[in-house]
Design an enzyme around this catalytic site. Structure first.
Site, PDB file in Angstrom:
ATOM      1  N   ASP A  32      -2.859   1.213  20.332  1.00 12.78           N
ATOM      2  CA  ASP A  32      -3.309   0.277  19.301  1.00 12.78           C
ATOM      3  C   ASP A  32      -4.766  -0.096  19.560  1.00 12.78           C
ATOM      4  N   ALA A  82      -2.263   1.034  10.913  1.00 13.66           N
ATOM      5  CA  ALA A  82      -2.860   1.034   9.573  1.00 13.66           C
ATOM      6  C   ALA A  82      -3.567  -0.286   9.354  1.00 13.66           C
ATOM      7  N   THR A 133       4.978   2.907   2.815  1.00  9.72           N
ATOM      8  CA  THR A 133       5.338   1.718   2.049  1.00  9.72           C
ATOM      9  C   THR A 133       5.859   2.062   0.656  1.00  9.72           C
ATOM     10  N   ASP A 134       6.633   1.151   0.080  1.00  7.91           N
ATOM     11  CA  ASP A 134       7.068   1.325  -1.318  1.00  7.91           C
ATOM     12  C   ASP A 134       5.897   1.185  -2.294  1.00  7.91           C
ATOM     13  N   GLU A 135       4.772   0.600  -1.822  1.00 12.06           N
ATOM     14  CA  GLU A 135       3.647   0.353  -2.742  1.00 12.06           C
ATOM     15  C   GLU A 135       3.031   1.653  -3.262  1.00 12.06           C
ATOM     16  N   TYR A 159      -5.313  -0.409  -0.766  1.00  9.95           N
ATOM     17  CA  TYR A 159      -4.351  -0.221   0.329  1.00  9.95           C
ATOM     18  C   TYR A 159      -3.315   0.852  -0.023  1.00  9.95           C
ATOM     19  N   SER A 162      -4.632   4.320  -0.217  1.00 10.44           N
ATOM     20  CA  SER A 162      -4.907   4.935   1.096  1.00 10.44           C
ATOM     21  C   SER A 162      -3.610   5.354   1.789  1.00 10.44           C
ATOM     22  N   LYS A 163      -2.541   4.573   1.589  1.00 10.02           N
ATOM     23  CA  LYS A 163      -1.248   4.969   2.179  1.00 10.02           C
ATOM     24  C   LYS A 163      -0.692   6.200   1.458  1.00 10.02           C
ATOM     25  N   LEU A 199       2.418 -13.757   2.858  1.00  7.14           N
ATOM     26  CA  LEU A 199       3.046 -14.813   2.061  1.00  7.14           C
ATOM     27  C   LEU A 199       4.013 -15.705   2.854  1.00  7.14           C
ATOM     28  N   PRO A 214      -0.107 -21.511  -1.956  1.00  7.38           N
ATOM     29  CA  PRO A 214      -0.697 -20.755  -3.071  1.00  7.38           C
ATOM     30  C   PRO A 214       0.231 -19.662  -3.592  1.00  7.38           C
ATOM     31  N   TYR A 216       0.369 -16.693  -6.449  1.00  6.70           N
ATOM     32  CA  TYR A 216      -0.504 -15.937  -7.347  1.00  6.70           C
ATOM     33  C   TYR A 216       0.108 -15.871  -8.751  1.00  6.70           C
ATOM     34  N   ASP A 290      -4.395 -14.847 -10.184  1.00  8.57           N
ATOM     35  CA  ASP A 290      -3.564 -13.715  -9.782  1.00  8.57           C
ATOM     36  C   ASP A 290      -4.380 -12.723  -8.940  1.00  8.57           C
TER      37      ASP A 290
HETATM   38  P1  NAD Z   1      -0.058  -4.807  10.896  1.00  9.37           P
HETATM   39  O1  NAD Z   1      -1.336  -4.970  10.151  1.00  9.37           O
HETATM   40  O2  NAD Z   1       0.668  -6.027  11.350  1.00  9.37           O
HETATM   41  O3  NAD Z   1      -0.279  -3.894  12.185  1.00  9.37           O
HETATM   42  C1  NAD Z   1      -1.104  -2.764  12.190  1.00  9.37           C
HETATM   43  C2  NAD Z   1      -1.450  -2.444  13.622  1.00  9.37           C
HETATM   44  O4  NAD Z   1      -2.269  -1.261  13.617  1.00  9.37           O
HETATM   45  C3  NAD Z   1      -2.272  -3.527  14.322  1.00  9.37           C
HETATM   46  O5  NAD Z   1      -1.729  -3.790  15.598  1.00  9.37           O
HETATM   47  C4  NAD Z   1      -3.657  -2.933  14.423  1.00  9.37           C
HETATM   48  O6  NAD Z   1      -4.392  -3.392  15.556  1.00  9.37           O
HETATM   49  C5  NAD Z   1      -3.357  -1.449  14.500  1.00  9.37           C
HETATM   50  N1  NAD Z   1      -4.470  -0.606  14.042  1.00  9.37           N
HETATM   51  C6  NAD Z   1      -5.214  -0.758  12.916  1.00  9.37           C
HETATM   52  N2  NAD Z   1      -6.152   0.192  12.846  1.00  9.37           N
HETATM   53  C7  NAD Z   1      -5.990   0.978  13.937  1.00  9.37           C
HETATM   54  C8  NAD Z   1      -6.654   2.155  14.424  1.00  9.37           C
HETATM   55  N3  NAD Z   1      -7.686   2.694  13.768  1.00  9.37           N
HETATM   56  N4  NAD Z   1      -6.220   2.702  15.575  1.00  9.37           N
HETATM   57  C9  NAD Z   1      -5.179   2.162  16.260  1.00  9.37           C
HETATM   58  N5  NAD Z   1      -4.536   1.044  15.859  1.00  9.37           N
HETATM   59  C10 NAD Z   1      -4.932   0.466  14.705  1.00  9.37           C
HETATM   60  O7  NAD Z   1       0.860  -3.919   9.957  1.00  9.37           O
HETATM   61  P2  NAD Z   1       2.441  -3.932   9.803  1.00  9.37           P
HETATM   62  O8  NAD Z   1       2.827  -4.919   8.777  1.00  9.37           O
HETATM   63  O9  NAD Z   1       3.064  -4.001  11.156  1.00  9.37           O
HETATM   64  O10 NAD Z   1       2.675  -2.481   9.178  1.00  9.37           O
HETATM   65  C11 NAD Z   1       2.848  -1.339  10.025  1.00  9.37           C
HETATM   66  C12 NAD Z   1       2.976  -0.102   9.183  1.00  9.37           C
HETATM   67  O11 NAD Z   1       4.075  -0.232   8.293  1.00  9.37           O
HETATM   68  C13 NAD Z   1       1.755   0.180   8.307  1.00  9.37           C
HETATM   69  O12 NAD Z   1       1.536   1.556   8.296  1.00  9.37           O
HETATM   70  C14 NAD Z   1       2.160  -0.321   6.932  1.00  9.37           C
HETATM   71  O13 NAD Z   1       1.507   0.413   5.925  1.00  9.37           O
HETATM   72  C15 NAD Z   1       3.654  -0.043   6.954  1.00  9.37           C
HETATM   73  N6  NAD Z   1       4.473  -0.946   6.136  1.00  9.37           N
HETATM   74  C16 NAD Z   1       4.362  -2.286   6.249  1.00  9.37           C
HETATM   75  C17 NAD Z   1       5.208  -3.118   5.503  1.00  9.37           C
HETATM   76  C18 NAD Z   1       5.165  -4.619   5.620  1.00  9.37           C
HETATM   77  O14 NAD Z   1       5.854  -5.293   4.845  1.00  9.37           O
HETATM   78  N7  NAD Z   1       4.431  -5.205   6.560  1.00  9.37           N
HETATM   79  C19 NAD Z   1       6.142  -2.538   4.624  1.00  9.37           C
HETATM   80  C20 NAD Z   1       6.187  -1.140   4.516  1.00  9.37           C
HETATM   81  C21 NAD Z   1       5.377  -0.348   5.290  1.00  9.37           C
HETATM   82  O1  DAU Z   2       5.683  -3.688  -0.195  1.00 13.19           O
HETATM   83  C1  DAU Z   2       5.356  -3.433   1.145  1.00 13.19           C
HETATM   84  C2  DAU Z   2       4.031  -4.082   1.497  1.00 13.19           C
HETATM   85  O2  DAU Z   2       4.283  -5.463   1.727  1.00 13.19           O
HETATM   86  C3  DAU Z   2       3.378  -3.443   2.712  1.00 13.19           C
HETATM   87  O3  DAU Z   2       3.088  -2.108   2.445  1.00 13.19           O
HETATM   88  C4  DAU Z   2       2.104  -4.208   3.087  1.00 13.19           C
HETATM   89  O4  DAU Z   2       1.547  -3.658   4.270  1.00 13.19           O
HETATM   90  C5  DAU Z   2       2.474  -5.651   3.340  1.00 13.19           C
HETATM   91  O5  DAU Z   2       1.304  -6.412   3.630  1.00 13.19           O
HETATM   92  C6  DAU Z   2       3.166  -6.248   2.117  1.00 13.19           C
HETATM   93  O6  DAU Z   2       2.224  -6.319   1.024  1.00 13.19           O
HETATM   94  P1  DAU Z   2       2.201  -7.529   0.006  1.00 13.19           P
HETATM   95  O7  DAU Z   2       0.914  -7.578  -0.691  1.00 13.19           O
HETATM   96  O8  DAU Z   2       3.418  -7.478  -0.851  1.00 13.19           O
HETATM   97  O9  DAU Z   2       2.357  -8.776   1.006  1.00 13.19           O
HETATM   98  P2  DAU Z   2       1.782 -10.261   0.887  1.00 13.19           P
HETATM   99  O10 DAU Z   2       2.511 -11.091   1.887  1.00 13.19           O
HETATM  100  O11 DAU Z   2       0.301 -10.291   0.921  1.00 13.19           O
HETATM  101  O12 DAU Z   2       2.233 -10.710  -0.588  1.00 13.19           O
HETATM  102  C7  DAU Z   2       3.603 -10.764  -0.991  1.00 13.19           C
HETATM  103  C8  DAU Z   2       3.640 -11.209  -2.449  1.00 13.19           C
HETATM  104  O13 DAU Z   2       3.233 -12.586  -2.507  1.00 13.19           O
HETATM  105  C9  DAU Z   2       2.670 -10.456  -3.354  1.00 13.19           C
HETATM  106  O14 DAU Z   2       3.279 -10.284  -4.636  1.00 13.19           O
HETATM  107  C10 DAU Z   2       1.466 -11.383  -3.478  1.00 13.19           C
HETATM  108  C11 DAU Z   2       2.077 -12.753  -3.328  1.00 13.19           C
HETATM  109  N1  DAU Z   2       1.242 -13.776  -2.636  1.00 13.19           N
HETATM  110  C12 DAU Z   2       0.676 -13.447  -1.451  1.00 13.19           C
HETATM  111  C13 DAU Z   2      -0.081 -14.379  -0.751  1.00 13.19           C
HETATM  112  C14 DAU Z   2      -0.730 -14.035   0.579  1.00 13.19           C
HETATM  113  C15 DAU Z   2       1.114 -15.039  -3.200  1.00 13.19           C
HETATM  114  O15 DAU Z   2       1.656 -15.342  -4.285  1.00 13.19           O
HETATM  115  N2  DAU Z   2       0.363 -15.971  -2.498  1.00 13.19           N
HETATM  116  C16 DAU Z   2      -0.242 -15.694  -1.313  1.00 13.19           C
HETATM  117  O16 DAU Z   2      -0.944 -16.576  -0.746  1.00 13.19           O
END
Ligand code: NAD
Ligand code: DAU
Length: 357
Positions: A32, A82, A133-135, A159, A162-163, A199, A214, A216, A290
């Site tokens: 990492d 990522a 991700t599902d995104e 984001y 790029s995924k 969130l 907050p 959105y 939003d």
């Molecule tokens: P996160 O942002 O919490 O963690 C990402 C980690 O990657 C961090 O520890 C960061 O330091 C490391 N990193 C970033 N750039 C790097 C690089 N160039 N080299 C080495 N390490 C690096 O993310 P997360 O929420 O744990 O998500 C992990 C993976 O799962 C991601 O690929 C994300 O797209 C995917 N994902 C996340 C969610 C979600 O809800 N969080 C859902 C579906 C998929």
């Molecule tokens: O769907 C999977 C994704 O979920 C992952 O691929 C991403 O890495 C992860 O960050 C997450 O993305 P989201 O954008 O969905 O997560 P976030 O917590 O930022 O937002 C969740 C939802 O809440 C989204 O519809 C935006 C909304 N939101 C978010 C924030 C931060 C708000 O309404 N208010 C807020 O302050």
């Protein structure tokens, strides 16, 4: 097995490291870069464990990645590293292109060279598991549709674009060079050690600080929530038993509007940590501008991983959100330093176009 986990200091990566060390006989090698999102405090329970090692390194450094694979004699790679926050990708897409696309390309190159040097059975059994991700599937209408493994890609944000690109690269390294890959696409995770600007942790911590919550737009957007520990179990199954070249959708079957998620957190906190004077936490809910390009709804059909690999989520959203709130109430030592350093109450993801880098 010796498993290389990239991004193991992040939210999901740290859950994967903790899960594997606790529940398997695997050796876990965490690589990492420790960006703002990486935190070794999330791995405190593993320090000194002989089955765990950490390297501070960038996945974009192909030579270093190959060196680590060789030194650690790796059997499988779980690629989670990522840039992951959609709002940050709106403010500054550059880092997302660099890590998620170029970084995945370099890691694939290193893995391919390493895999080609392995002999017989070890070469056959090697896996490159790409966590996505599902995104990537984009926007669903509010009232119909669900993402399956064959849903066409239609990413909306820098984001998710790029995924999506990284998913395509991983498939291309399989089709073109034969690298044994497997992919998974998951819905929104929540649970312990979740970075405080996302969130669910943001709402819990803002509520405890009597700050605005907050939401959105009108809070009507729908996300499909999965507890991070259920995701970690699913990822181990996909890495060990998933079919080469296949992808698996992972989701908690827990669709909720954002407003209902925030209201649920408020009502749990009303019971666990009542506000002074009988006021309700929901009074702090504030509707704000939003997110640009905000996908309306995500919903995952997880029947393939359920049928083929026997995975099922163990947490319901109600049980998981309650234990998550308890975790934040009990673990201020973890979130306080991050919140002090990273969160000044500013809104992310609304930068004017001219400021993008
Ligand atoms: P996160 O942002 O919490 O963690 C990402 C980690 O990657 C961090 O520890 C960061 O330091 C490391 N990193 C970033 N750039 C790097 C690089 N160039 N080299 C080495 N390490 C690096 O993310 P997360 O929420 O744990 O998500 C992990 C993976 O799962 C991601 O690929 C994300 O797209 C995917 N994902 C996340 C969610 C979600 O809800 N969080 C859902 C579906 C998929
Ligand atoms: O769907 C999977 C994704 O979920 C992952 O691929 C991403 O890495 C992860 O960050 C997450 O993305 P989201 O954008 O969905 O997560 P976030 O917590 O930022 O937002 C969740 C939802 O809440 C989204 O519809 C935006 C909304 N939101 C978010 C924030 C931060 C708000 O309404 N208010 C807020 O302050």
């Amino acid at each position: 097995m010796k498993v290389l986990v990239t991004g193991g200091a992040g939210f999901i990566g740290s859950a994967v490291c903790r899960h594997l060390v606790k529940n398997s006989s695997d050796r876990v090698v965490n690589v990492d870069k420790l960006t703002y999102a990486g935190n070794l405090e999330s791995l405190k329970t593993l320090s000194g464990n002989a089955d765990y090692a950490f390297y501070k390194a960038d996945i974009c450094d192909q030579k270093k990645m190959l060196e680590i694979m060789r030194n650690e004699d790796i059997d499988a790679i779980m690629h989670l590293a990522a840039e992951s926050h959609v709002d940050r990708s709106i403010d500054g897409p550059g880092a997302f292109i660099e890590t998620n696309i170029v970084g995945t390309f370099r890691l694939l190159n290193a893995a391919l060279e390493y895999w080609r040097g392995l002999g017989g059975k070890r070469q056959q059994e090697f896996r490159f598991h790409h966590i996505s991700t599902d995104e990537v599937f984009g926007d669903l209408p509010f009232d119909s549709g669900i993402f399956t493994e064959v849903t066409p890609y239609a990413p909306s944000s820098p984001y998710s674009a790029s995924k999506a690109a990284s998913d395509h690269l991983v498939r291309a390294w399989h089709e073109t060079y034969g690298l044994p890959v497997v992919l998974s696409n998951c819905s929104n995770n929540y649970g312990p050690y979740h970075f405080p600007e996302k969130l669910i942790p943001l709402v819990i911590l803002n509520a405890l600080h009597e700050r605005a919550l907050p939401v959105y737009g009108r809070g009507e957007n729908v996300r499909d929530w999965l507890h991070v520990n259920d995701h970690a179990r699913a990822l181990e199954m996909v890495m060990k038993d998933g079919a080469i070249g296949e992808s698996y959708n992972i989701g908690g079957n827990a669709e909720r509007t954002n407003l209902s998620v925030v209201e649920t957190i408020c009502s749990v906190l009303d019971k666990k940590r009542p506000r002074a004077g009988g006021r309700k936490y929901a009074d702090l809910i504030t509707f704000v501008a939003d997110r640009p390009g905000h996908d309306r709804r995500y919903a995952i059909d997880a029947s393939k991983i359920e049928k083929e690999l026997g995975w099922n989520p163990q947490e319901t959203f109600e049980s998981g959100i309650t234990s998550t709130i308890d975790w934040y109430l009990d673990n201020e030592w973890w979130w306080r330093p991050i919140r002090n350093k990273n969160y000044a109450g500013e809104r992310l993801g609304v930068q004017p176009a001219g400021k993008r880098s």
